[in-house]
Design an enzyme around this catalytic site. Sequence first.
Site, PDB file in Angstrom:
ATOM      1  N   THR A   1       0.825  -1.222   0.000  1.00  0.00           N
ATOM      2  CA  THR A   1       0.000   0.000   0.000  1.00  0.00           C
ATOM      3  C   THR A   1       0.856   1.269   0.000  1.00  0.00           C
ATOM      4  O   THR A   1       0.659   2.167  -0.822  1.00  0.00           O
ATOM      5  CB  THR A   1      -0.911  -0.008   1.255  1.00  0.00           C
ATOM      6  OG1 THR A   1      -1.621  -1.248   1.270  1.00  0.00           O
ATOM      7  CG2 THR A   1      -1.883   1.148   1.247  1.00  0.00           C
TER       8      THR A   1
ATOM      9  N   GLY B   1       4.811   2.020  11.322  1.00  0.00           N
ATOM     10  CA  GLY B   1       4.531   0.736  11.969  1.00  0.00           C
ATOM     11  C   GLY B   1       5.687   0.256  12.825  1.00  0.00           C
ATOM     12  O   GLY B   1       5.535  -0.690  13.604  1.00  0.00           O
TER      13      GLY B   1
ATOM     14  N   SER C   1       3.412   7.665  11.476  1.00  0.00           N
ATOM     15  CA  SER C   1       2.208   7.099  10.853  1.00  0.00           C
ATOM     16  C   SER C   1       1.332   8.189  10.235  1.00  0.00           C
ATOM     17  O   SER C   1       1.557   9.387  10.443  1.00  0.00           O
ATOM     18  CB  SER C   1       1.396   6.349  11.913  1.00  0.00           C
ATOM     19  OG  SER C   1       0.758   7.292  12.751  1.00  0.00           O
ATOM     20  N   CYS C   2       0.322   7.748   9.519  1.00  0.00           N
ATOM     21  CA  CYS C   2      -0.597   8.692   8.864  1.00  0.00           C
ATOM     22  C   CYS C   2      -1.289   9.600   9.878  1.00  0.00           C
ATOM     23  O   CYS C   2      -1.330  10.822   9.720  1.00  0.00           O
ATOM     24  CB  CYS C   2      -1.614   7.917   8.044  1.00  0.00           C
ATOM     25  SG  CYS C   2      -2.330   6.512   8.928  1.00  0.00           S
TER      26      CYS C   2
ATOM     27  N   ARG D   1     -10.186   4.218  10.099  1.00  0.00           N
ATOM     28  CA  ARG D   1     -10.742   3.254   9.135  1.00  0.00           C
ATOM     29  C   ARG D   1     -10.405   1.833   9.612  1.00  0.00           C
ATOM     30  O   ARG D   1      -9.348   1.587  10.202  1.00  0.00           O
ATOM     31  CB  ARG D   1     -10.198   3.516   7.724  1.00  0.00           C
ATOM     32  CG  ARG D   1      -8.664   3.459   7.569  1.00  0.00           C
ATOM     33  CD  ARG D   1      -8.168   2.076   7.271  1.00  0.00           C
ATOM     34  NE  ARG D   1      -6.739   1.989   7.097  1.00  0.00           N
ATOM     35  CZ  ARG D   1      -5.886   1.598   8.037  1.00  0.00           C
ATOM     36  NH1 ARG D   1      -6.307   1.322   9.250  1.00  0.00           N
ATOM     37  NH2 ARG D   1      -4.588   1.498   7.773  1.00  0.00           N
TER      38      ARG D   1
ATOM     39  N   HIS E   1      -9.222   8.329   7.856  1.00  0.00           N
ATOM     40  CA  HIS E   1      -9.511   8.511   9.275  1.00  0.00           C
ATOM     41  C   HIS E   1     -10.125   9.904   9.437  1.00  0.00           C
ATOM     42  O   HIS E   1      -9.889  10.787   8.618  1.00  0.00           O
ATOM     43  CB  HIS E   1      -8.229   8.507  10.117  1.00  0.00           C
ATOM     44  CG  HIS E   1      -7.313   7.346   9.884  1.00  0.00           C
ATOM     45  ND1 HIS E   1      -7.661   6.050  10.169  1.00  0.00           N
ATOM     46  CD2 HIS E   1      -6.032   7.287   9.428  1.00  0.00           C
ATOM     47  CE1 HIS E   1      -6.630   5.248   9.900  1.00  0.00           C
ATOM     48  NE2 HIS E   1      -5.639   5.977   9.444  1.00  0.00           N
TER      49      HIS E   1
HETATM   50  P1  NAD Z   1       1.197  -3.692   3.137  1.00  0.00           P
HETATM   51  O1  NAD Z   1       0.923  -4.985   3.797  1.00  0.00           O
HETATM   52  O2  NAD Z   1       0.158  -3.093   2.256  1.00  0.00           O
HETATM   53  O3  NAD Z   1       2.537  -3.797   2.282  1.00  0.00           O
HETATM   54  C1  NAD Z   1       3.701  -4.382   2.781  1.00  0.00           C
HETATM   55  C2  NAD Z   1       4.442  -5.050   1.627  1.00  0.00           C
HETATM   56  O4  NAD Z   1       5.654  -5.601   2.135  1.00  0.00           O
HETATM   57  C3  NAD Z   1       3.682  -6.203   0.997  1.00  0.00           C
HETATM   58  O5  NAD Z   1       3.762  -6.071  -0.393  1.00  0.00           O
HETATM   59  C4  NAD Z   1       4.409  -7.451   1.475  1.00  0.00           C
HETATM   60  O6  NAD Z   1       4.360  -8.475   0.513  1.00  0.00           O
HETATM   61  C5  NAD Z   1       5.820  -6.924   1.630  1.00  0.00           C
HETATM   62  N1  NAD Z   1       6.660  -7.671   2.561  1.00  0.00           N
HETATM   63  C6  NAD Z   1       6.296  -8.358   3.654  1.00  0.00           C
HETATM   64  N2  NAD Z   1       7.375  -8.896   4.275  1.00  0.00           N
HETATM   65  C7  NAD Z   1       8.456  -8.521   3.535  1.00  0.00           C
HETATM   66  C8  NAD Z   1       9.844  -8.748   3.661  1.00  0.00           C
HETATM   67  N3  NAD Z   1      10.353  -9.459   4.654  1.00  0.00           N
HETATM   68  N4  NAD Z   1      10.669  -8.185   2.737  1.00  0.00           N
HETATM   69  C9  NAD Z   1      10.175  -7.456   1.705  1.00  0.00           C
HETATM   70  N5  NAD Z   1       8.850  -7.212   1.554  1.00  0.00           N
HETATM   71  C10 NAD Z   1       8.003  -7.738   2.453  1.00  0.00           C
HETATM   72  O7  NAD Z   1       1.588  -2.680   4.305  1.00  0.00           O
HETATM   73  P2  NAD Z   1       1.453  -1.108   4.298  1.00  0.00           P
HETATM   74  O8  NAD Z   1       0.063  -0.734   4.688  1.00  0.00           O
HETATM   75  O9  NAD Z   1       2.011  -0.556   3.044  1.00  0.00           O
HETATM   76  O10 NAD Z   1       2.356  -0.726   5.542  1.00  0.00           O
HETATM   77  C11 NAD Z   1       3.766  -0.607   5.431  1.00  0.00           C
HETATM   78  C12 NAD Z   1       4.257   0.271   6.558  1.00  0.00           C
HETATM   79  O11 NAD Z   1       3.680   1.570   6.424  1.00  0.00           O
HETATM   80  C13 NAD Z   1       3.900  -0.214   7.972  1.00  0.00           C
HETATM   81  O12 NAD Z   1       4.925   0.179   8.846  1.00  0.00           O
HETATM   82  C14 NAD Z   1       2.646   0.585   8.273  1.00  0.00           C
HETATM   83  O13 NAD Z   1       2.392   0.731   9.635  1.00  0.00           O
HETATM   84  C15 NAD Z   1       2.990   1.912   7.611  1.00  0.00           C
HETATM   85  N6  NAD Z   1       1.840   2.748   7.270  1.00  0.00           N
HETATM   86  C16 NAD Z   1       0.723   2.189   6.711  1.00  0.00           C
HETATM   87  C17 NAD Z   1      -0.359   2.998   6.443  1.00  0.00           C
HETATM   88  C18 NAD Z   1      -1.621   2.449   5.868  1.00  0.00           C
HETATM   89  O14 NAD Z   1      -2.673   3.001   6.163  1.00  0.00           O
HETATM   90  N7  NAD Z   1      -1.597   1.411   5.072  1.00  0.00           N
HETATM   91  C19 NAD Z   1      -0.297   4.375   6.687  1.00  0.00           C
HETATM   92  C20 NAD Z   1       0.878   4.912   7.195  1.00  0.00           C
HETATM   93  C21 NAD Z   1       1.938   4.090   7.491  1.00  0.00           C
END
Ligand code: NAD
Length: 340
Positions: free
Chosen positions: A11, A110, A139-140, A168, A220
């Site tokens: 994401t 995260g 974070s967001c 959300r 959110h």
């Molecule tokens: P996500 O699950 O959508 O994406 C994570 C990606 O990493 C996936 O494609 C997964 O296949 C890959 N992955 C998993 N293990 C791996 C590894 N060992 N090596 C390489 N790739 C690997 O997660 P996300 O929502 O994009 O979240 C990523 C970070 O961003 C987290 O720290 C999260 O807290 C933070 N974040 C997320 C949001 C949100 O709303 N989605 C907002 C702000 C911050």
Amino acid sequence: MIKVAINGYGTIGKRVADAVAAQKDMRVVGVSKTSPNAEAYIAQSRGFPLYIADLSKKPAFDKFGLPVAGSVQEMLKEADVIVDATPGGVGEKNKALYEKQGVTAIFQGGEEHEVAGFSFCSDCNYSEALGRQFIRVVSCNTTGLCRIINTIDKAYGVQKVRATMVRRGADPAVIKKGPIDAIVLDPATVPSHHGPDVQTVLPRIDIVTMATIVPTTFMHVHAVQMDLRKEATRERVIDLIRAHSRLGLVRKGPAIKSTAELKEFVMDLGRPRADMWENGIFEESITAPGKELLFFQAIHQEAVVVVENVDAIRAATETIKNAATSIQMTNEALHFTAIR
Ligand code: NAD
């Protein structure tokens, strides 16, 4: 040209990759995935070299015609900076790899603050991020809070903040978490982690937050109350928001009173993935009775941290020394003007 690799193309990672690719001073040298899902096809279609965390899974990628450039370790050798956008907690494990290879890494919210030892929000503490090997983009929710609190603090002095986060339930594609039919206290205890997280960027701010989760996937909403050191006026607060390139004003005119209508609005604006990189502060809600300020703001969870990641890359590499220049470069490359 700063060579950037994205470890974790999900994401956040896929959005950061596109934002990096749009910058004149940066290039995407690789992205990593764990499985050959739809995002792997998107990476291929964008021309981003695809690396995988576990090389034993290469046959699965081969089977779907997805060429693998190598392992994550090999990807690190190609990059000046790694954006670690793996799920929360994985970045902490990856840190040893980055240390071993002496590579600069940008972590996400995260991860705990201690993983990077420095938490970042572009217009709050860019200068303190210069030259750091490890930076954590908060974070967001924390980014959305920091942007507005810092702006109001500079103008009036913020004595204290009390805020409730209506979060959300999951990101739109995360079907395994739904459907949910409840308002969940997350956590049931007070404070939620968001207040202390704001203090990792703005340690001077007295803030207490509470949080719930609701059955929606887009954005959110924060209900924010601040006590100020000086009297504010609603008009000046609106001017401050308008003057900030990442604080958006959801005007009374379009009659938007929900995240659904806001999403429709940003889609109609033609934003990629309907992304809202700015805070969406509801103009009608802004109320300033004396030394107090209250408002609602919407935060698009998938988008707000993307632009901060781009700035964090420039701060870590010290290629741009001041926040305003980097913020302007990032925004312009994305053709991003905050909603007004
Ligand atoms: P996500 O699950 O959508 O994406 C994570 C990606 O990493 C996936 O494609 C997964 O296949 C890959 N992955 C998993 N293990 C791996 C590894 N060992 N090596 C390489 N790739 C690997 O997660 P996300 O929502 O994009 O979240 C990523 C970070 O961003 C987290 O720290 C999260 O807290 C933070 N974040 C997320 C949001 C949100 O709303 N989605 C907002 C702000 C911050």
